[in-house]
Design a protein around this motif. Structure first.
Motif, PDB file in Angstrom:
ATOM      1  N   VAL A 355       0.845  -1.207   0.000  1.00  0.00           N
ATOM      2  CA  VAL A 355       0.000   0.000   0.000  1.00  0.00           C
ATOM      3  C   VAL A 355       0.878   1.254   0.000  1.00  0.00           C
ATOM      4  O   VAL A 355       0.549   2.263  -0.629  1.00  0.00           O
ATOM      5  CB  VAL A 355      -0.948   0.009   1.222  1.00  0.00           C
ATOM      6  N   MET A 356       2.020   1.195   0.669  1.00  0.00           N
ATOM      7  CA  MET A 356       2.937   2.332   0.691  1.00  0.00           C
ATOM      8  C   MET A 356       3.646   2.520  -0.643  1.00  0.00           C
ATOM      9  O   MET A 356       4.307   3.534  -0.856  1.00  0.00           O
ATOM     10  CB  MET A 356       3.986   2.134   1.790  1.00  0.00           C
ATOM     11  N   GLY A 357       3.547   1.511  -1.529  1.00  0.00           N
ATOM     12  CA  GLY A 357       4.294   1.570  -2.776  1.00  0.00           C
ATOM     13  C   GLY A 357       5.746   1.201  -2.610  1.00  0.00           C
ATOM     14  O   GLY A 357       6.591   1.533  -3.439  1.00  0.00           O
ATOM     15  N   LYS A 358       6.062   0.491  -1.514  1.00  0.00           N
ATOM     16  CA  LYS A 358       7.426   0.054  -1.220  1.00  0.00           C
ATOM     17  C   LYS A 358       7.421  -1.443  -0.932  1.00  0.00           C
ATOM     18  O   LYS A 358       7.671  -1.857   0.196  1.00  0.00           O
ATOM     19  CB  LYS A 358       7.986   0.828  -0.031  1.00  0.00           C
ATOM     20  N   PRO A 359       7.068  -2.272  -1.937  1.00  0.00           N
ATOM     21  CA  PRO A 359       6.941  -3.711  -1.674  1.00  0.00           C
ATOM     22  C   PRO A 359       8.235  -4.329  -1.171  1.00  0.00           C
ATOM     23  O   PRO A 359       9.332  -3.877  -1.524  1.00  0.00           O
ATOM     24  CB  PRO A 359       6.547  -4.280  -3.040  1.00  0.00           C
ATOM     25  N   LEU A 360       8.094  -5.352  -0.325  1.00  0.00           N
ATOM     26  CA  LEU A 360       9.254  -6.039   0.227  1.00  0.00           C
ATOM     27  C   LEU A 360       9.971  -6.817  -0.868  1.00  0.00           C
ATOM     28  O   LEU A 360       9.333  -7.372  -1.766  1.00  0.00           O
ATOM     29  CB  LEU A 360       8.808  -7.000   1.332  1.00  0.00           C
TER      30      LEU A 360
END
Length: 551
Positions: A355-360
Motif C-alpha cells: 500500500v505504501m508503494g514500497k513492496p518487500l
C-alpha cells in the motif's frame, strides 16, 4: 480563453490521476487476492482482512472457512478472539484513567496491591505497560494447560504467579509478560469499581459503536463467531478449551475487522485519549541503560522498509491476529484468523508495504553472482551478546546458520546485499579495516557482526578430561530462587539438568569450561582459594547467570 485552457488542463490532470489511482487499486486488489487465497485456501480455516488508507476502506474480504464442521465459509463480519491485541484496549484504558487524574504511570503497583511481594523492587504501572517489570509471565509456567481450563478471578490469577522469582530487576531488561497486563486489569477494576469487561464495554465499545466486540465467552451466543482450530496430523482439530477468565486484560477480547477499523479511527483521531497520551503509547520506551525496548504501551514499535509502524499481534487457542498502523501514511491493516500455526504477521507487513508503494524484496528479485563474489563472505561472525552466525557456500548458494539454529539460504540482491526468502531479514556485507563485517537487519532491529576465529558448538573441539576431574563439578547450583542446575556424571560423561528441563550432556572445551550441543550454551566453573568448585556461570542467548554451589 486562458481560463478555459487552464480548466481543461486541470480536468485532464485530474482524470489522469484518477485513472492511475484506479489502476493502482486494481493492481493491489489482485495482489492481495492472490496472496490471501494462497495462504487461506477455501476448505481450510481462514481469515478476514481489512485494509484502510486515509480513513477509507480500500480492501475488505474473507477467506477460507469459519466453521469446518458446518462447512460455513468465512465472511467479513466474522468475530474472532483477538488474543494479545487486547493489550491495546487495556493500555488505552489506563491512559484514560491517567487523564482523569485517577492514577499516575509512576505509581507503584503496591498502591493498588498492598500485599504484592515485589521482592523490595519498585515496580510501576509504566513497567507493566511496556513489559519491563521483571514479573514472570504466568503463561510460561509449567501447569498452564490444567490451569487454563478453570474459571479464575483476577486475584486468583495474580496469586498464581506473584511468588515466582523475578526474571530481572524492573527496567533492566525487556521480556513480554502477560502477567503485567493481568495486574493492569485489576488496577482498572480497583480504581473504577467496575469489572474490566464492563469498563471496556461502557467506555470503549459502546461510545465507538463497536457493536460486535465483546469480552470473550465460550458459553454465550456470539453472532458470526468463527470457530477456532489447531493443526493436527490429519488436518485440523478443534482448539483446546480455555476459560476466558484466564487471558483477562492480557488477551480476552473478541471483535471483527469492521469494529477494529472503528478502533483504529478512534486512536488515529484521538477520540478516546489526547494526542499527548497517544504519543506515550507510541513512544519507543527505554531500559534503565537507555537501550530501546521497541515497545510502547500496548503496541510494538517497528518499521516497514524504513517507515515507522505501530503494531501488535495476538495468539490464543485457535486464533492468531495481526494489526498494523503506519501513522505517517495513515494505513491500517487488520487480519483475524481462526487457526494456530498460520500466522498472518508476515502477510500483514507485506500488504502494508504494498500500500505504501514500497513492496518487500522477494527471492525472485535475486541477481546472478559469480561464485567468488559469494565465497568471499564465507566465515563465522560474532554479534552482540556473543551470538555466532556461520556463513557457508554450498552448491552455488550462500547460507546462514545461527548457532543452534537451522541453515537458511541467502538470496543476493547485489554483490554485498542478501535476503532470506519470505522473511524480513537482510544481510549487508562489507570490509572494514581489513575485517569482514555483516549488518544483520530484521526490520527495526540491527546488529553488526565481525568475522571471528570462534567456532560454533557443533564444530568445537572436545578436549580429553580425566574422569576423576569431572567429579569436581558434581552438585546443585542455584542460579535464581527456584531455578538450579544439577550436574551429574555417569560412565565417564558429565550432564546438566536445569529445573523442569531434560538432561543434556556437557562437553569439555577447556578445564572448568564446558559447552552443550543441544543448544548454544556454555558453562564456566570457578574454584575457590582451596581449589574447590563453588560457582558456575551459564552463558546462553547473550545472557549470563551465575549460580553458587549448594552444600
Amino acid at each position: 480563453m486562458g481560463t478555459m485552457k487552464k480548466t481543461n488542463l486541470f480536468l485532464l490532470v485530474t482524470c489522469t490521476f484518477l485513472h492511475i489511482s484506479i489502476l493502482s487499486a486494481q493492481h493491489l486488489e489482485h495482489t492481495f487476492d492472490e496472496m490471501l487465497n494462497t495462504k487461506y485456501v477455501s476448505e481450510h480455516p481462514g481469515a478476514t482482512v481489512l485494509v484502510a488508507k486515509d480513513g477509507a476502506v480500500v480492501y475488505r474480504k474473507a477467506f477460507g472457512m469459519a466453521n469446518l464442521e458446518l462447512q460455513a465459509p468465512m465472511k467479513p463480519e466474522s468475530v474472532f478472539e483477538l488474543g494479545s491485541i487486547t493489550k491495546q484496549f487495556t493500555a488505552v484504558s489506563i491512559l484514560m484513567l491517567m487523564e482523569q487524574g485517577k492514577l499516575n504511570l509512576d505509581d507503584e503497583i503496591t498502591k493498588y496491591l498492598p500485599n504484592y511481594p515485589t521482592q523490595d523492587k519498585k515496580i510501576t504501572i509504566h513497567h507493566l505497560l511496556n513489559h519491563t517489570s521483571g514479573i514472570k509471565s504466568y503463561t510460561e509456567m509449567g501447569n498452564l494447560m490444567e490451569f487454563a481450563r478453570l474459571d479464575k478471578t483476577p486475584v486468583e490469577i495474580i496469586d498464581y504467579f506473584k511468588n515466582e522469582p523475578m526474571d530481572f530487576d524492573p527496567g533492566e531488561a525487556w521480556h513480554y509478560t502477560n502477567s503485567g497486563y493481568i495486574i493492569l486489569g485489576y488496577i482498572i477494576e480497583k480504581i473504577t469499581g467496575a469489572s474490566y469487561a464492563d469498563f471496556v464495554t461502557d467506555n470503549i465499545f459502546k461510545p465507538l459503536g463497536m457493536e460486535h466486540s465483546y469480552y470473550g465467552s465460550k458459553t454465550k451466543l456470539v453472532p458470526n463467531r468463527a470457530s477456532g482450530y489447531m493443526p493436527a496430523e490429519t488436518g485440523y482439530r478443534n482448539a483446546d478449551y480455555i476459560s476466558m477468565t484466564l487471558p483477562y486484560a492480557a488477551g480476552s477480547l473478541m471483535s471483527c475487522v469492521d469494529d477494529m477499523f472503528l478502533w483504529h479511527k478512534a486512536i488515529h483521531n484521538n477520540t478516546l485519549i489526547t494526542s499527548e497520551s497517544k504519543a506515550k503509547a507510541f513512544t519507543n520506551t527505554s531500559l534503565n541503560n537507555g537501550q530501546p525496548t521497541n515497545y510502547g504501551y500496548g503496541w510494538l514499535i517497528n518499521e516497514i522498509n524504513g517507515t515507522p509502524s505501530i503494531e501488535h499481534g495476538g495468539g490464543i487457542f485457535g486464533y492468531v491476529t495481526q494489526g498494523i498502523y503506519v501513522p505517517t501514511e495513515d494505513i491500517y491493516i487488520i487480519i483475524l484468523s481462526n487457526t494456530n500455526g498460520n500466522s498472518p504477521n508476515a502477510t500483514a507487513i507485506a500488504m502494508a508495504a504494498a500500500v505504501m508503494g514500497k513492496p518487500l524484496p522477494k527471492a525472485t528479485d535475486a541477481v546472478e553472482l559469480r561464485a567468488e563474489h559469494m565465497q568471499k563472505w564465507v566465515g563465522n561472525y560474532t554479534f552482540q551478546n556473543d551470538l555466532l552466525r556461520t556463513i557457508s557456500y554450498e552448491n552455488g548458494h550462500l547460507y546462514s546458520q545461527r548457532e543452534g539454529g537451522q541453515k537458511l539460504q541467502l538470496f543476493p540482491l547485489s554483490e554485498n546485499d542478501f535476503i532470506f526468502e519470505n522473511r524480513m531479514t537482510s544481510y549487508s556485507f562489507a570490509l572494514k579495516d581489513g575485517k569482514k563485517t555483516v549488518l544483520f537487519k530484521r526490520r527495526i532491529q540491527e546488529d553488526e557482526g565481525v568475522e571471528t576465529d570462534k567456532k560454533p558448538a557443533t564444530e568445537k573441539e572436545v578436549i580429553p578430561l580425566d574422569p576423576g576431574i569431572l567429579e569436581d563439578y558434581v552438585g546443585m547450583y542455584e542460579l535464581t530462587p527456584g531455578f538450579s542446575l544439577d550436574i551429574t556424571t555417569k560412565e565417564g560423561r558429565i550432564f546438566t539438568q536445569a529445573t523442569g528441563q531434560p538432561q543434556a550432556e556437557m562437553f569439555p572445551e577447556a578445564t572448568d569450561t564446558f559447552f552443550l550441543k543441544v543448544v548454544a550454551a556454555q558453562l564456566i566453573f570457578e574454584r575457590n582459594a582451596e581449589g574447590k568448585v563453588d560457582k558456575v556461570t551459564l552463558k546462553q542467548g547473550g545472557q549470563e547467570m551465575v549460580g553458587a554451589r549448594k552444600e
